[in-house]
Design an enzyme around this catalytic site. Structure first.
Site, PDB file in Angstrom:
ATOM      1  N   ARG A 128       9.768  17.541   2.059  1.00 55.49           N
ATOM      2  CA  ARG A 128       8.560  17.340   1.258  1.00 55.49           C
ATOM      3  C   ARG A 128       7.386  17.221   2.208  1.00 55.49           C
ATOM      4  O   ARG A 128       7.361  16.357   3.067  1.00 55.49           O
ATOM      5  CB  ARG A 128       8.678  16.069   0.413  1.00 55.49           C
ATOM      6  N   GLU A 147       2.172  14.403   6.713  1.00 57.41           N
ATOM      7  CA  GLU A 147       3.430  14.540   7.465  1.00 57.41           C
ATOM      8  C   GLU A 147       4.359  15.427   6.654  1.00 57.41           C
ATOM      9  O   GLU A 147       4.098  15.734   5.484  1.00 57.41           O
ATOM     10  CB  GLU A 147       4.093  13.177   7.658  1.00 57.41           C
ATOM     11  N   ASN A 149       8.455  15.393   5.534  1.00 53.17           N
ATOM     12  CA  ASN A 149       9.690  14.604   5.530  1.00 53.17           C
ATOM     13  C   ASN A 149      10.874  15.549   5.449  1.00 53.17           C
ATOM     14  O   ASN A 149      11.008  16.287   4.476  1.00 53.17           O
ATOM     15  CB  ASN A 149       9.695  13.666   4.327  1.00 53.17           C
ATOM     16  N   SER A 154      12.150  11.518  -1.195  1.00 53.25           N
ATOM     17  CA  SER A 154      12.563  11.014  -2.504  1.00 53.25           C
ATOM     18  C   SER A 154      11.535  11.241  -3.612  1.00 53.25           C
ATOM     19  O   SER A 154      10.486  11.840  -3.401  1.00 53.25           O
ATOM     20  CB  SER A 154      12.928   9.536  -2.396  1.00 53.25           C
ATOM     21  N   LYS A 308       7.274  12.540  13.950  1.00 53.09           N
ATOM     22  CA  LYS A 308       5.818  12.554  14.106  1.00 53.09           C
ATOM     23  C   LYS A 308       5.430  13.237  15.430  1.00 53.09           C
ATOM     24  O   LYS A 308       4.416  13.920  15.516  1.00 53.09           O
ATOM     25  CB  LYS A 308       5.261  11.129  14.083  1.00 53.09           C
ATOM     26  N   LYS A 367       0.653   6.244  14.941  1.00 48.04           N
ATOM     27  CA  LYS A 367       1.958   6.366  14.278  1.00 48.04           C
ATOM     28  C   LYS A 367       3.132   6.306  15.251  1.00 48.04           C
ATOM     29  O   LYS A 367       3.205   7.126  16.170  1.00 48.04           O
ATOM     30  CB  LYS A 367       2.041   7.709  13.540  1.00 48.04           C
ATOM     31  N   GLU A 371       9.959   6.330   9.718  1.00 46.83           N
ATOM     32  CA  GLU A 371       9.831   6.853   8.363  1.00 46.83           C
ATOM     33  C   GLU A 371       9.910   5.695   7.378  1.00 46.83           C
ATOM     34  O   GLU A 371      10.369   4.619   7.720  1.00 46.83           O
ATOM     35  CB  GLU A 371      10.982   7.821   8.066  1.00 46.83           C
ATOM     36  N   GLY A 372       9.491   5.966   6.162  1.00 40.85           N
ATOM     37  CA  GLY A 372       9.712   4.994   5.097  1.00 40.85           C
ATOM     38  C   GLY A 372       8.497   4.149   4.755  1.00 40.85           C
ATOM     39  O   GLY A 372       8.560   3.297   3.883  1.00 40.85           O
ATOM     40  N   ARG A 453       1.563  10.612  -5.491  1.00 38.42           N
ATOM     41  CA  ARG A 453       1.653   9.154  -5.364  1.00 38.42           C
ATOM     42  C   ARG A 453       0.252   8.615  -5.133  1.00 38.42           C
ATOM     43  O   ARG A 453      -0.544   9.223  -4.425  1.00 38.42           O
ATOM     44  CB  ARG A 453       2.537   8.777  -4.176  1.00 38.42           C
TER      45      ARG A 453
HETATM   46  P1  ADP Z   1       6.048   7.667   6.677  1.00 37.93           P
HETATM   47  O1  ADP Z   1       6.995   8.637   7.280  1.00 37.93           O
HETATM   48  O2  ADP Z   1       6.370   6.252   7.037  1.00 37.93           O
HETATM   49  O3  ADP Z   1       5.846   7.873   5.220  1.00 37.93           O
HETATM   50  P2  ADP Z   1       3.334   8.680   6.941  1.00 37.93           P
HETATM   51  O4  ADP Z   1       2.854   9.510   8.062  1.00 37.93           O
HETATM   52  O5  ADP Z   1       3.520   9.350   5.649  1.00 37.93           O
HETATM   53  O6  ADP Z   1       4.663   7.949   7.416  1.00 37.93           O
HETATM   54  O7  ADP Z   1       2.348   7.477   6.770  1.00 37.93           O
HETATM   55  C1  ADP Z   1       2.529   6.510   5.767  1.00 37.93           C
HETATM   56  C2  ADP Z   1       1.276   6.392   4.907  1.00 37.93           C
HETATM   57  O8  ADP Z   1       0.147   6.120   5.741  1.00 37.93           O
HETATM   58  C3  ADP Z   1       0.932   7.656   4.166  1.00 37.93           C
HETATM   59  O9  ADP Z   1       1.611   7.719   2.937  1.00 37.93           O
HETATM   60  C4  ADP Z   1      -0.573   7.510   3.988  1.00 37.93           C
HETATM   61  O10 ADP Z   1      -0.851   6.656   2.902  1.00 37.93           O
HETATM   62  C5  ADP Z   1      -0.983   6.802   5.260  1.00 37.93           C
HETATM   63  N1  ADP Z   1      -1.432   7.776   6.273  1.00 37.93           N
HETATM   64  C6  ADP Z   1      -0.637   8.382   7.186  1.00 37.93           C
HETATM   65  N2  ADP Z   1      -1.340   9.228   7.953  1.00 37.93           N
HETATM   66  C7  ADP Z   1      -2.608   9.155   7.542  1.00 37.93           C
HETATM   67  C8  ADP Z   1      -3.832   9.777   7.944  1.00 37.93           C
HETATM   68  N3  ADP Z   1      -3.857  10.641   8.936  1.00 37.93           N
HETATM   69  N4  ADP Z   1      -4.949   9.459   7.260  1.00 37.93           N
HETATM   70  C9  ADP Z   1      -4.930   8.570   6.256  1.00 37.93           C
HETATM   71  N5  ADP Z   1      -3.821   7.949   5.841  1.00 37.93           N
HETATM   72  C10 ADP Z   1      -2.666   8.220   6.471  1.00 37.93           C
HETATM   73 MG    MG Z   2       7.882  10.243   6.345  1.00 38.06          MG
HETATM   74 MG    MG Z   3       5.032   9.530   4.356  1.00 35.94          MG
END
Ligand code: ADP
Ligand code: MG
Ligand code: MG
Length: 477
Positions: A128, A147, A149, A154, A308, A367, A371-372, A453
């Protein structure tokens, strides 16, 4: 994500109306099966509740929605290509695995499996790709990837049930024409079709599909949506934990994965993506599964392709072109979704970025390889951590990313026992992709649906499972 306000915005200020609509919405959610087990009883369905959701859908600009769909097959191809490129993975993750134990452990299994030679010949990817709409300096909305996944992505099940829920709410509010615009969506079906096809190509009628699940199974209904589709096709599904695999599974002379007298054709991971999922025995179970002939979704190489650090390496000039040398259009579509991503590797470039981020922390997200949800650092926290580790190789376990800044819109986030209050919200759109490779041939490459979401703006991070975001439905205009 709103480029323009939704046509029901004024109604959201009418509190008695909202209260009435929320009560109706919750009952409809329960009837539609937008369900989750409770925190207290995560392993029993005796008492269940609704999964959190927005009272109303959120606007997604149609051009960007289409762009996200149009690039999904490219991302599928890219992920698969990376998973087959040992040199790329080795190079991309070289610094990270020196300082991040979790990625190092995954990488160790990856190398071990390659050394032995893969028994697996059918590869199934279910991913996703997540995006937010960046307002940009000039206010032009642009689709930017958060990102991708590649493991345990899910909510493909529950999200198929929110369109009828949100249509209902719109009708209740007198917006029946708008209700007609809500798109159908069923990622679980497409995901199940992928699993079914992989099972078929594996080629053993008696073999089962194993969902590898967590100890705590709050989100079981989301998974049941996929399971039930498989049962409908007369494919047997079992649900097991790493612990069960450790205690009861073995490989036969052809490296077929056998458990409790059954052969496993496909292992679908809904677990195994974070350090707390593993103890010593679970790592051994993971290795056993990886060594087997079973189709792993994902195999360990594909899990690594979703880190990442790999995402950041892909943004380097020329990286996509080298990985997909004959796919200039795909490369352009993919690159258009990238925002600024920066390596914190030791050296001058890394030093410079650390200094820039410390000077202007609000511009970035820091970052780790996790994940999660709930793992990223922002603002003051980001600054403090970077100040602490700026001269240590520990910084290479993180990547730095430009913060994407969507335009907030108002909504209500409904959760069991939560207060009913209006909130400024931002949304994240995910597109599900499914692909299958048999040997060297891509035999299936599709997008299979979406997930929206939404969370209150004050929460920087966190998904639905982390208790921050809630399920939503795009209102595409
Ligand atoms: P994970 O794998 O833990 O889901 P993400 O990269 O999706 O990691 O980051 C988790 C959350 O952080 C995202 O769902 C989003 O809400 C926020 N986020 C992540 N990267 C960014 C970004 N570049 N700008 C704004 N919000 C971000
Ligand atoms: Mg993720
Ligand atoms: Mg995410």
């Amino acid at each position: 994500m709103a480029a323009r306000p939704p046509p029901w915005e004024a109604l959201l200020r009418d509190e008695p109306l909202v209260r009435e609509a929320a009560a109706l919405a919750v009952d409809r959610a329960l009837l539609e099966g937008v369900l989750m087990r409770t925190e207290q009883e995560a392993n029993s369905s005796d008492v269940v509740s609704y999964a959190p959701f927005t009272l109303l859908p959120s606007v997604v600009p149609s051009a960007l929605f289409e762009q996200a769909y149009a690039v999904q097959q490219d991302f599928n191809l890219l992920v698969d290509t990376i998973s087959r490129n040992e040199e790329f993975l080795e190079h991309a993750l070289a610094g990270t695995i020196k300082v991040d134990d979790f990625t190092a452990q995954l990488f160790k299994i990856y190398k071990q499996v390659l050394k032995e030679g893969l028994a697996q010949s059918v590869f199934l990817g279910i991913n996703r790709s997540d995006y937010m709409v960046d307002c940009g300096a000039d206010g032009t909305p642009a689709l930017k990837q958060i990102e991708i996944n590649t493991i345990a992505a899910s909510f493909g099940g529950l999200t198929s049930r929110t369109p009828s829920l949100h249509r209902h709410v719109l009708r209740v509010l007198g917006k029946s024409e708008e209700a007609l615009k809500i798109l159908d969506n069923n990622p679980a079906k497409g995901i199940a079709l992928g699993i079914a096809k992989a099972w078929e190509l594996y080629g053993s009628d008696r073999a089962v599909v194993m969902f590898l699940v967590e100890e705590s199974q709050r989100n079981i209904f989301d998974q049941r949506c996929i399971e039930n589709e498989l049962w409908t096709r007369n494919i047997r599904v079992i649900r097991r934990r790493f612990k069960d695999v450790f205690e009861k599974a073995s490989l036969d002379h052809d490296r077929r994965l056998c458990l409790e007298g059954q052969e496993v054709a496909v292992v679908y991971y809904r677990e195994g993506y974070m350090p707390k999922n593993y103890n010593k025995q679970n790592w051994e179970a993971r290795l056993l599964i990886e060594r087997s002939k079973a189709v792993k979704c994902p195999d360990i190489a594909t899990q690594l392709a979703g880190t990442k650090k790999v995402q950041q390496e892909l943004s380097q000039p020329g990286a996509l072109e080298r990985l997909l040398p004959t796919q200039a259009e795909a490369v352009a579509r993919i690159r258009a979704t990238f925002t600024g991503l920066y390596s914190l590797d030791m050296g001058e470039e890394g030093d410079k970025m650390v200094a820039v981020a410390i000077a202007d922390p609000e511009r970035f997200v820091l970052k780790p390889q996790r994940e999660g949800g709930g793992n990223n650092l922002y603002g003051e926290e980001l600054k403090q951590l970077l100040e602490k580790i700026k001269d240590s190789p520990e910084r290479t376990s993180y990547i730095l990313m430009d913060k994407i800044k969507p335009q907030p819109s108002v909504n209500y986030l409904l959760r069991a026992h939560g207060p009913l209050k209006i909130a400024d919200c931002i949304s994240e759109l995910g597109i599900f992709g499914v692909y299958i490779r048999q040997g060297k041939d891509m035999v299936l490459n599709k997008h299979v649906g979406h997930l929206l979401r939404t969370k209150a703006v004050e929460h920087a991070d966190g998904g639905v499972a982390a208790g921050v975001a809630v399920l939503d439905t795009p209102y595409v205009i």
